[in-house]
Design a protein around this motif. Structure first.
Motif, PDB file in Angstrom:
ATOM      1  N   GLN A  17       0.827  -1.209   0.000  1.00  0.00           N
ATOM      2  CA  GLN A  17       0.000   0.000   0.000  1.00  0.00           C
ATOM      3  C   GLN A  17       0.864   1.263   0.000  1.00  0.00           C
ATOM      4  O   GLN A  17       0.588   2.214  -0.741  1.00  0.00           O
ATOM      5  N   LEU A  18       1.902   1.273   0.813  1.00  0.00           N
ATOM      6  CA  LEU A  18       2.790   2.437   0.865  1.00  0.00           C
ATOM      7  C   LEU A  18       3.535   2.618  -0.452  1.00  0.00           C
ATOM      8  O   LEU A  18       3.707   3.747  -0.932  1.00  0.00           O
ATOM      9  N   ALA A  19       3.983   1.507  -1.042  1.00  0.00           N
ATOM     10  CA  ALA A  19       4.737   1.591  -2.295  1.00  0.00           C
ATOM     11  C   ALA A  19       3.865   2.051  -3.451  1.00  0.00           C
ATOM     12  O   ALA A  19       4.382   2.580  -4.445  1.00  0.00           O
ATOM     13  N   ALA A  20       2.558   1.869  -3.341  1.00  0.00           N
ATOM     14  CA  ALA A  20       1.658   2.322  -4.405  1.00  0.00           C
ATOM     15  C   ALA A  20       1.597   3.836  -4.484  1.00  0.00           C
ATOM     16  O   ALA A  20       1.251   4.397  -5.528  1.00  0.00           O
ATOM     17  N   ALA A  21       1.960   4.512  -3.377  1.00  0.00           N
ATOM     18  CA  ALA A  21       1.833   5.968  -3.334  1.00  0.00           C
ATOM     19  C   ALA A  21       3.159   6.689  -3.143  1.00  0.00           C
ATOM     20  O   ALA A  21       3.198   7.918  -3.213  1.00  0.00           O
ATOM     21  N   ASP A  22       4.241   5.953  -2.922  1.00  0.00           N
ATOM     22  CA  ASP A  22       5.511   6.604  -2.609  1.00  0.00           C
ATOM     23  C   ASP A  22       6.666   5.766  -3.113  1.00  0.00           C
ATOM     24  O   ASP A  22       6.514   4.571  -3.387  1.00  0.00           O
TER      25      ASP A  22
ATOM     26  N   THR B 291      10.243   3.593   5.319  1.00  0.00           N
ATOM     27  CA  THR B 291      11.077   3.170   6.432  1.00  0.00           C
ATOM     28  C   THR B 291      10.337   2.158   7.303  1.00  0.00           C
ATOM     29  O   THR B 291       9.101   2.046   7.243  1.00  0.00           O
ATOM     30  N   THR B 292      11.087   1.452   8.110  1.00  0.00           N
ATOM     31  CA  THR B 292      10.444   0.522   9.044  1.00  0.00           C
ATOM     32  C   THR B 292       9.568   1.275  10.048  1.00  0.00           C
ATOM     33  O   THR B 292       8.568   0.743  10.520  1.00  0.00           O
ATOM     34  N   ALA B 293       9.943   2.520  10.353  1.00  0.00           N
ATOM     35  CA  ALA B 293       9.125   3.318  11.260  1.00  0.00           C
ATOM     36  C   ALA B 293       7.749   3.598  10.650  1.00  0.00           C
ATOM     37  O   ALA B 293       6.721   3.516  11.344  1.00  0.00           O
ATOM     38  N   ARG B 294       7.710   3.918   9.354  1.00  0.00           N
ATOM     39  CA  ARG B 294       6.427   4.161   8.683  1.00  0.00           C
ATOM     40  C   ARG B 294       5.591   2.893   8.630  1.00  0.00           C
ATOM     41  O   ARG B 294       4.368   2.928   8.808  1.00  0.00           O
ATOM     42  N   ILE B 295       6.247   1.781   8.357  1.00  0.00           N
ATOM     43  CA  ILE B 295       5.525   0.507   8.265  1.00  0.00           C
ATOM     44  C   ILE B 295       4.920   0.140   9.616  1.00  0.00           C
ATOM     45  O   ILE B 295       3.730  -0.199   9.714  1.00  0.00           O
ATOM     46  N   SER B 296       5.733   0.212  10.660  1.00  0.00           N
ATOM     47  CA  SER B 296       5.247  -0.162  11.991  1.00  0.00           C
ATOM     48  C   SER B 296       4.151   0.791  12.469  1.00  0.00           C
ATOM     49  O   SER B 296       3.177   0.372  13.105  1.00  0.00           O
TER      50      SER B 296
END
Length: 206
Positions: free
Chosen positions: A27-32, A38-43
């Motif tokens: 989901q994050l890779a679809a927009a950025d 980062t692992t911080a964003r994922i967590s």
């Protein structure tokens, strides 16, 4: 005595967390850009601490490998479904072509991660996942091309290896153009014409 239906398998909390992390990365890779994930964003997106995330994946590379393993395994399953209907080799090739593009339309983060990983100079586990998938895929396409030559659907003088490379290259080119343009609809609009050109090249004598 009637037998009881087996109880459905329950996934462990750890498995569920790993699956959640993979979905969040896509989901994050679809927009950025993947290098900004980062692992911080994922967590944070998962509602976990970074330390808790690392209980499921030892490092970011292991998470990237898991994401690409899921993407490539789902593509393999989609391609196998295309091959299960007993259709002609040409029709199977078209169905595989469309299935690949439909997967990318539904999961736009997957190609972003793939291209990002391939640019890394070191030979990562995630890169090996992609390389092995592309090898399997090329073999699959060559097999259908050879079947088409045998059945007479495809020109007998065709270089199957070159045609398989062209088939995969058509998809990669479409995906890259879609990413450059920031227009997901580019794939569905352009794909029919691209496949028509590919079909012409493998069925018509020069």
């Amino acid at each position: 005595m009637p037998t009881r239906d087996p109880k459905p398998l329950r996934r462990s909390p750890g498995h569920q967390r790993r699956e959640q992390a993979i979905s969040v990365v896509l989901q994050l890779a679809a927009a950025d850009s993947p290098d900004r994930i980062t692992t911080a964003r994922i967590s944070e997106a998962m509602g976990l601490s970074t330390g808790a995330l690392f209980r499921h994946f030892p490092d970011k590379d292991a998470l990237w490998e898991a994401v690409l393993l899921r993407a490539t395994s789902r593509l393999d399953a989609a391609f196998a479904l295309c091959e299960s209907g007993g259709d002609s080799p040409l029709l199977v090739l078209q169905e595989i072509f469309n299935a690949h593009l439909n997967f990318i339309i539904e999961h736009p983060g997957a190609p972003r991660l793939l291209f990002s990983e391939l640019q890394r100079p070191d030979d990562t586990a995630a890169k090996r996942v992609v390389r092995e998938f592309l090898g399997r895929h090329a073999d699959r396409i060559r097999s259908h091309l050879d079947d088409g030559r045998t059945s007479g659907e495809i020109r007998p003088d065709l270089d199957s290896q070159a045609a398989a490379t062209l088939f995969i290259g058509c998809i990669q080119g479409l995906v890259m153009q879609s990413l450059f343009n920031g227009d997901p609809g580019h794939l569905s609009r352009t794909a029919p014409g691209i496949f028509a050109l590919f079909r012409h090249s493998i069925t018509e004598q020069p």
